[in-house]
Motif scaffolding. Structure first.
Motif, PDB file in Angstrom:
ATOM      1  N   PHE A 183      13.332   7.605  -4.131  1.00  0.00           N
ATOM      2  CA  PHE A 183      13.821   8.263  -2.719  1.00  0.00           C
ATOM      3  C   PHE A 183      12.775   8.850  -2.047  1.00  0.00           C
ATOM      4  O   PHE A 183      12.542   9.392  -1.044  1.00  0.00           O
ATOM      5  CB  PHE A 183      15.195   9.084  -2.337  1.00  0.00           C
ATOM      6  N   ARG A 184      11.769   9.107  -3.133  1.00  0.00           N
ATOM      7  CA  ARG A 184      10.444   9.874  -3.426  1.00  0.00           C
ATOM      8  C   ARG A 184       9.174   9.322  -4.081  1.00  0.00           C
ATOM      9  O   ARG A 184       8.524   9.162  -3.667  1.00  0.00           O
ATOM     10  CB  ARG A 184      11.299  11.258  -4.055  1.00  0.00           C
ATOM     11  N   ALA A 185       8.726   9.949  -5.294  1.00  0.00           N
ATOM     12  CA  ALA A 185       8.250   9.227  -6.527  1.00  0.00           C
ATOM     13  C   ALA A 185       8.671   9.363  -7.896  1.00  0.00           C
ATOM     14  O   ALA A 185       9.521  10.077  -8.000  1.00  0.00           O
ATOM     15  CB  ALA A 185       6.951   9.012  -5.781  1.00  0.00           C
ATOM     16  N   GLU A 186       7.828   8.830  -8.190  1.00  0.00           N
ATOM     17  CA  GLU A 186       7.589   8.877 -10.179  1.00  0.00           C
ATOM     18  C   GLU A 186       6.927  10.539 -10.119  1.00  0.00           C
ATOM     19  O   GLU A 186       6.023  10.318 -10.861  1.00  0.00           O
ATOM     20  CB  GLU A 186       7.496   7.736 -11.106  1.00  0.00           C
ATOM     21  N   PHE A 219       9.757   3.857 -11.636  1.00  0.00           N
ATOM     22  CA  PHE A 219       9.003   3.912  -9.943  1.00  0.00           C
ATOM     23  C   PHE A 219       9.588   2.310  -9.246  1.00  0.00           C
ATOM     24  O   PHE A 219       9.020   1.287  -9.339  1.00  0.00           O
ATOM     25  CB  PHE A 219       7.590   3.487 -10.579  1.00  0.00           C
ATOM     26  N   LEU A 220      10.947   2.579  -8.885  1.00  0.00           N
ATOM     27  CA  LEU A 220      11.953   1.563  -7.923  1.00  0.00           C
ATOM     28  C   LEU A 220      10.943   1.688  -6.856  1.00  0.00           C
ATOM     29  O   LEU A 220      10.637   2.267  -6.363  1.00  0.00           O
ATOM     30  CB  LEU A 220      13.127   2.200  -8.032  1.00  0.00           C
ATOM     31  N   GLN A 221      10.951   0.240  -6.335  1.00  0.00           N
ATOM     32  CA  GLN A 221       9.837   0.318  -5.214  1.00  0.00           C
ATOM     33  C   GLN A 221      10.248  -1.069  -4.061  1.00  0.00           C
ATOM     34  O   GLN A 221      11.166  -1.966  -4.942  1.00  0.00           O
ATOM     35  CB  GLN A 221       8.400   0.161  -5.523  1.00  0.00           C
ATOM     36  N   THR A 272       1.217  -1.355   0.375  1.00  0.00           N
ATOM     37  CA  THR A 272       0.176   0.023   0.058  1.00  0.00           C
ATOM     38  C   THR A 272       0.908   1.550   0.188  1.00  0.00           C
ATOM     39  O   THR A 272       0.949   1.771  -0.829  1.00  0.00           O
ATOM     40  CB  THR A 272      -0.973   0.203   0.842  1.00  0.00           C
ATOM     41  N   VAL A 273       2.154   1.359   0.734  1.00  0.00           N
ATOM     42  CA  VAL A 273       2.764   2.323   0.223  1.00  0.00           C
ATOM     43  C   VAL A 273       3.278   2.329  -0.224  1.00  0.00           C
ATOM     44  O   VAL A 273       3.206   3.937  -0.988  1.00  0.00           O
ATOM     45  CB  VAL A 273       3.937   2.145   2.115  1.00  0.00           C
ATOM     46  N   GLU A 274       3.635   1.578  -1.359  1.00  0.00           N
ATOM     47  CA  GLU A 274       4.318   2.501  -2.537  1.00  0.00           C
ATOM     48  C   GLU A 274       3.009   2.977  -3.656  1.00  0.00           C
ATOM     49  O   GLU A 274       3.157   3.543  -4.602  1.00  0.00           O
ATOM     50  CB  GLU A 274       3.945   1.036  -3.851  1.00  0.00           C
ATOM     51  N   VAL A 275       1.939   2.624  -2.768  1.00  0.00           N
ATOM     52  CA  VAL A 275       0.477   3.204  -3.809  1.00  0.00           C
ATOM     53  C   VAL A 275       1.054   4.867  -3.337  1.00  0.00           C
ATOM     54  O   VAL A 275       0.424   5.670  -3.488  1.00  0.00           O
ATOM     55  CB  VAL A 275      -0.589   2.530  -3.988  1.00  0.00           C
ATOM     56  N   PHE A 276       0.288   5.429  -1.790  1.00  0.00           N
ATOM     57  CA  PHE A 276       0.446   5.902  -1.412  1.00  0.00           C
ATOM     58  C   PHE A 276       2.081   6.950  -1.950  1.00  0.00           C
ATOM     59  O   PHE A 276       2.135   8.199  -1.908  1.00  0.00           O
ATOM     60  CB  PHE A 276       0.718   5.670   0.193  1.00  0.00           C
ATOM     61  N   ARG A 277       3.324   6.513  -2.082  1.00  0.00           N
ATOM     62  CA  ARG A 277       4.352   7.217  -2.810  1.00  0.00           C
ATOM     63  C   ARG A 277       3.911   7.774  -3.579  1.00  0.00           C
ATOM     64  O   ARG A 277       3.958   9.808  -4.252  1.00  0.00           O
ATOM     65  CB  ARG A 277       5.377   6.714  -2.985  1.00  0.00           C
ATOM     66  N   TYR A 278       3.260   7.677  -4.639  1.00  0.00           N
ATOM     67  CA  TYR A 278       2.609   8.271  -6.093  1.00  0.00           C
ATOM     68  C   TYR A 278       1.111   9.082  -5.889  1.00  0.00           C
ATOM     69  O   TYR A 278       1.477  10.159  -5.606  1.00  0.00           O
ATOM     70  CB  TYR A 278       2.504   7.528  -7.307  1.00  0.00           C
TER      71      TYR A 278
END
Length: 488
Positions: free
Chosen positions: A464-467, A432-434, A212-218
């Motif tokens: 380190f942030r998001a795409e 999108f490195l995750q 979920t946090v990888e979706v939150f990042r973007y």
């Protein structure tokens, strides 16, 4: 001013030569002609969105920089096709931005005007690109349902304020953040938002299986706000304009090396500066700097020359990414006033099977009808640890096969004046490195951010942030550069 910077950085280089245990002829000042020794406060690796912004910001703060970029241009995902006959532009990478101060200020600095971006509408044409047959969507939420679901999503996201500044997570990491996003969707009943979240973030892989946090990042609070209230775009419909102007400024101040790549690096110890041997079109250069800022995807194959620590190797070796590609195709016969999306009849939400094309859209989606014969296509692979999951030629061939299949299965709809052919093509791999769920649970992002400043090295960029260029610039300005500047 240049003499002061040169003297200080050269002193750091001499100190590094004196104390580094790996000192050898590789970094020997005597092995280089004086004109091939470059001394700066900060060496920036990568001229993409993050590296370019960092260099300009440091320069504005009175620091000397040198950007090392392996391509013949800077800009990274800022790719724009310019039609040679009409001068009409088609963005093939970054297109939209958040209406936040750092975006307005950065574009204003280069006198690049911004405008409100038109809204994106869901495609009414959906086909299975594997068969060429039309697919009726099984789930078509209304605009009101989508907005309501995104409001609920934002309410849950707001529980984690650290995510507004970066990937700053509570310790221990809450289970819902590393569990699959599909579970989060079910728990909070936000199914109506899922197709939109997927379509705005191509290249994320399997959105429902991702932590979920990888979706939150973007899909940050900024992104929800922009979706509900409007994004910005460049008034000239040419996102690369800012990269072109930044490149000219950096070149004019001898702050840019294009077609260049680091061959060897000594990142210094005990306060010593860093030294880089760089291969350029004009031969090898020795760069001596106080600090190093790495703004390229931190994949092990990309970072091989940088003498990574075991900790760095372990962390960067965790990353998953996708291959994401964008191209311009001629002679498709596709409509000039609607896009065609890839939809599978046998998957949840009709998401397409990957690898494969996501969709085709009119060549100028923000100014329809100007180049009606061109279509902009996007393509992606599943996640893997490969930096380049597929050869470009294989991707291009697969996209053309999809075009031909759609034409053959729909002869009355998609009639072209000739064979489909390529006009332009850009690879955005690795994209999108995750991190995997178990590593997120074990504190991956806390360990990642703890690398800042070690061995004179700082890090920024999408990993380190998001795409999301808007948020990369914000993260760089508010989190990374203050730490770097305090260390100089």
């Amino acid at each position: 001013m240049h003499r002061v910077f040169s003297f200080v950085s050269l002193s750091a280089c001499l100190l590094a030569s004196a104390v580094a245990s790996t000192a050898s002829s590789t970094f020997d000042l005597g092995s280089f002609k004086p004109q091939d020794i470059i001394t700066r406060d900060v060496a920036v690796i990568g001229g993409g969105s993050a590296g370019t912004y960092s260099a300009i910001s440091l320069k504005d703060k009175g620091k000397s920089v040198i950007v090392i970029e392996k391509k013949n241009r800077i800009g990274g995902h800022f790719n724009t096709y310019i039609d040679p006959a009409t001068g009409t532009t088609i963005d093939m990478g970054v297109m939209i931005f958040h209406n936040i101060s750092i975006v307005r200020e950065y574009f204003g600095r280069f006198d690049v005007p911004l405008a409100d971006a038109p809204g994106f509408s869901q495609s009414l044409l959906n086909y299975d690109f594997r068969t060429g047959k039309e697919v009726p969507l099984s789930f078509t939420p209304s605009a009101a349902e989508i907005s309501a679901a995104l409001v609920t999503y934002a309410e849950q996201l707001s529980k984690y304020p650290g995510l507004s500044k970066g990937v700053f997570l509570p310790d221990p990491v809450p289970e819902e953040l590393y569990r699959p996003f599909g579970e989060f969707v079910q728990k909070y009943g936000i199914q109506a938002a899922v197709p939109t979240m997927y379509n705005y973030n191509p290249g994320i892989g399997d959105i429902l299986a991702n932590p979920t946090v990888e979706v939150f990042r973007y899909w940050t609070l900024n992104f929800v706000h922009s979706y509900l209230n409007g994004f910005l775009m460049t008034a000239h419909k040419n996102a690369s304009e800012i990269a072109t102007k930044a490149e000219a400024e950096l070149s004019s101040s001898a702050s840019l090396l294009l077609n260049s790549e680091v061959a060897h690096a000594d990142r210094g110890e005990d306060g010593a500066g860093i030294r880089l041997v760089v291969r350029t079109a004009q031969g090898k250069k020795l760069i001596c700097a106080k600090k190093l800022l790495i703004a390229i995807p931190p994949k092990l194959d990309f970072l091989a020359p940088f003498d990574l620590s075991e900790n760095e190797k372990t962390l960067f070796g965790k990353y998953l990414d996708v291959g994401y590609y964008v191209g311009i195709v001629r002679n498709t016969g596709f409509p000039e006033n609607n896009s065609i999306s890839n939809a599978a009849p046998d998957t949840e939400y009709n998401f397409p099977h990957l690898p494969g094309a996501y969709n085709f859209a009119p060549g100028v989606s923000f100014a329809r009808g100007v180049l009606p014969e061109l279509q902009r296509g996007t393509y992606a692979t599943p996640q893997s640890r490969k930096s380049f999951p597929l050869p470009d030629e294989e991707v291009k061939a697969d996209i053309l096969r999809s075009v031909k299949r759609l034409q053959e299965q729909n002869p009355g709809k998609f009639v072209s004046q000739g064979e489909p052919e390529w006009v332009d093509f850009r690879s955005h791999a690795p994209y999108f490195l995750q991190a995997p769920a178990e590593d997120i649970k074990d504190g991956f992002y806390e360990k990642l951010y703890a690398l800042q400043g070690l061995r004179n090295t700082y890090w920024t960029g999408a990993a380190f942030r998001a795409e999301d260029s808007s948020l990369i610039w914000k993260f760089t300005e508010e989190i990374v550069l203050p730490q770097l500047l305090a260390s100089l």
